[in-house]
Motif scaffolding. Sequence first.
Motif, PDB file in Angstrom:
ATOM      1  N   SER A 161       4.833  -0.866  -0.484  1.00 55.06           N
ATOM      2  CA  SER A 161       4.877  -1.797   0.646  1.00 55.06           C
ATOM      3  C   SER A 161       3.751  -1.511   1.628  1.00 55.06           C
ATOM      4  O   SER A 161       3.537  -0.369   2.013  1.00 55.06           O
ATOM      5  CB  SER A 161       6.223  -1.689   1.374  1.00 55.06           C
ATOM      6  OG  SER A 161       7.287  -2.067   0.544  1.00 55.06           O
ATOM      7  N   GLY A 162       3.032  -2.567   2.022  1.00 56.91           N
ATOM      8  CA  GLY A 162       1.982  -2.417   3.015  1.00 56.91           C
ATOM      9  C   GLY A 162       0.668  -1.919   2.474  1.00 56.91           C
ATOM     10  O   GLY A 162      -0.277  -1.723   3.241  1.00 56.91           O
ATOM     11  N   SER A 163       0.547  -1.710   1.155  1.00 53.07           N
ATOM     12  CA  SER A 163      -0.693  -1.198   0.567  1.00 53.07           C
ATOM     13  C   SER A 163      -1.619  -2.347   0.180  1.00 53.07           C
ATOM     14  O   SER A 163      -1.190  -3.495   0.027  1.00 53.07           O
ATOM     15  CB  SER A 163      -0.394  -0.344  -0.667  1.00 53.07           C
ATOM     16  OG  SER A 163       0.093  -1.148  -1.723  1.00 53.07           O
ATOM     17  N   THR A 164      -2.903  -2.034  -0.012  1.00 50.78           N
ATOM     18  CA  THR A 164      -3.853  -3.052  -0.449  1.00 50.78           C
ATOM     19  C   THR A 164      -3.549  -3.499  -1.875  1.00 50.78           C
ATOM     20  O   THR A 164      -3.922  -4.606  -2.276  1.00 50.78           O
ATOM     21  CB  THR A 164      -5.292  -2.520  -0.372  1.00 50.78           C
ATOM     22  OG1 THR A 164      -5.385  -1.306  -1.134  1.00 50.78           O
ATOM     23  CG2 THR A 164      -5.700  -2.255   1.063  1.00 50.78           C
ATOM     24  N   SER A 165      -2.869  -2.657  -2.636  1.00 45.87           N
ATOM     25  CA  SER A 165      -2.528  -3.009  -4.022  1.00 45.87           C
ATOM     26  C   SER A 165      -1.670  -4.263  -4.091  1.00 45.87           C
ATOM     27  O   SER A 165      -1.761  -5.041  -5.056  1.00 45.87           O
ATOM     28  CB  SER A 165      -1.791  -1.851  -4.695  1.00 45.87           C
ATOM     29  OG  SER A 165      -2.581  -0.687  -4.722  1.00 45.87           O
ATOM     30  N   VAL A 166      -0.834  -4.456  -3.091  1.00 43.90           N
ATOM     31  CA  VAL A 166       0.028  -5.638  -3.061  1.00 43.90           C
ATOM     32  C   VAL A 166      -0.826  -6.905  -3.060  1.00 43.90           C
ATOM     33  O   VAL A 166      -0.599  -7.830  -3.857  1.00 43.90           O
ATOM     34  CB  VAL A 166       0.949  -5.617  -1.820  1.00 43.90           C
ATOM     35  CG1 VAL A 166       1.747  -6.905  -1.734  1.00 43.90           C
ATOM     36  CG2 VAL A 166       1.882  -4.419  -1.861  1.00 43.90           C
ATOM     37  N   GLN A 167      -1.809  -6.968  -2.176  1.00 42.68           N
ATOM     38  CA  GLN A 167      -2.658  -8.151  -2.075  1.00 42.68           C
ATOM     39  C   GLN A 167      -3.530  -8.329  -3.313  1.00 42.68           C
ATOM     40  O   GLN A 167      -3.768  -9.466  -3.752  1.00 42.68           O
ATOM     41  CB  GLN A 167      -3.530  -8.069  -0.814  1.00 42.68           C
ATOM     42  CG  GLN A 167      -2.745  -8.048   0.487  1.00 42.68           C
ATOM     43  CD  GLN A 167      -1.784  -9.214   0.607  1.00 42.68           C
ATOM     44  OE1 GLN A 167      -2.120 -10.350   0.256  1.00 42.68           O
ATOM     45  NE2 GLN A 167      -0.579  -8.956   1.088  1.00 42.68           N
TER      46      GLN A 167
END
Length: 303
Positions: A161-167
């Motif tokens: 959650s909240g990491s650049t990996s999500v985007q």
Amino acid sequence: MTSRRLASTTLAALLGACLLGTATAQPQEIDTLARIKQTGVITIGSRDSSIPFSYTPKGGSEPVGFSNDICLKVVDAIKAKLGLPALRVQYTLLNSLNRIPLMQNGTVDLDCATTTNSVVRQQQVAFAPSHFVAGITVAVKKDSGINSLADLAGKTVATVSGSTSVQLLRTFKRAEAMEVREISGKDTADAFLLLANGRADAYVLDDVQLAGLIATSPNPGDYRMLRDVVLRQEPYGIMMRKNDPQFEAVVDEAVTQLMKSGEMERLYARWFTQPIPPANVNLNFPMTDAVREAFRNPSKKGV
């Protein structure tokens, strides 16, 4: 409460929020060095499980790691700058969701872990020269049958959650018009458990953090990374507050000096190519060309 009183209260709250937003929108210079000198304390943001950057070994009381060591060198520079040999280090545990708010509100002075220096984040915080460059990739179980990004179709993928990996994962899904289910962990260790217990088929994260999680897991032979897959290369930087030029100058100079003197390479070897606590596991993660270039030519450029 009557509807009239409710409306008045709501209006007042909205006006207050607008006024607060107007006030905070104006950049105000901060003086972290003055506060540190007054209190005799510097607060470092740490992590529980960002191996080998910032983590607390089982049975330990304070975090250790590559990023943590860099920040302790920065603390030495601040001690010299302020003439405070007894400057005390205090740690505050952060995660991907609260690290920027707690930096902005003054809870921590330095974030010393695995925060990607991005152009978007530069609007909210400042970064020291990048001390690592990671490749965002995918970890799976060896018997998963997943060998490429295309194989993720219809699968459940874990992120933090909240990491650049999500985007990055969502951008990939849109570009390929692929159906991929997302599931998030609160930190890197929590997300790895989703992969380990079968709730997720794959885990998208920085290659070096995946290597650390796999190497220190109970059954490291069960996992592998898709090393030919790199969604993006991302620079890590020590994070600090914006609009604090004196403090930023001390931090930048300390980090740059570590790189120019060769000390940064020695710290790298200690955490990436030698046994590390608590289980004396060697990550066997030699320095990449991108990391070597970051040390050779210090940069604060974001992605």
